[in-house]
Design an enzyme around this catalytic site. Structure first.
Site: not given
Length: 179
Positions: A57, A92, A123
């Site tokens: 992302e 990572l 999460d």
């Protein structure tokens, strides 16, 4: 803390998290973003407290392959220097995690866990960090809890999140390296 997580539903404007960030600032609250793409970009334009992107992302956000740890740190610092964010918690995957603030860089290498499922690791990582910060812990301690919880989530089948007992057991195993 105000937490915005995930992608936005159809029809919600991409600057929605940015609007939430502005409202949170006016209410004297810290905003945490766990999103990607245009919603994350919109939030960063308003300035936020903490973002938790995955490396993939983050590469998309920055528009660069970011191959090395030096590249990751430089890109995180760029966002901090532009006052878009105060803290970047970059996950990572099997390489661990990186925490960058205005005055420190910490690297946690992945714990030696054989994943049952990777669903919910991010999460769990973020939830534990926020819990720890809300409990008054230092950023370093919160990062340890985040890494432990993300690792603990790997032990769970399917979409289950981490178990507290696993997090408490693993947190002592999280070794941080100052960079």
């Amino acid at each position: 803390f105000v937490v915005c997580s995930g992608s936005l539903p159809p029809g919600v404007p991409n600057d929605f998290y940015g609007r939430v960030a502005q409202a949170a600032k006016q209410a004297n609250r810290k905003i945490v973003i766990d999103s990607s793409g245009p919603p994350l970009q919109g939030a960063l334009q308003s300035g936020v407290y903490l973002v938790k992107p995955s490396l993939n992302e983050f590469r998309i956000l920055i528009g660069d392959p970011l191959q090395t740890q030096v590249d990751w740190i430089k890109a995180c610092r760029s966002l901090i220097d532009k006052k878009q964010v105060e803290v970047v918690a970059l996950t990572l995957g099997e390489q661990g995690a990186l925490l960058v603030t205005g005055n420190q860089v910490l690297r946690a290498h992945a714990l030696p866990i054989k994943p049952v499922s990777v669903v919910g690791a991010g999460d769990s990582f973020l939830g534990a960090m926020i819990w720890s910060l809300a409990a008054g812990h230092a950023m370093e301690t919160a990062f340890r809890y985040g890494v432990a919880a993300g690792s603990a989530a790997l032990l769970m089948p399917g979409t289950e999140l981490c178990e507290r007992e696993d997090v408490e057991r693993l947190v002592a195993d999280v070794k941080l390296e100052r960079i």
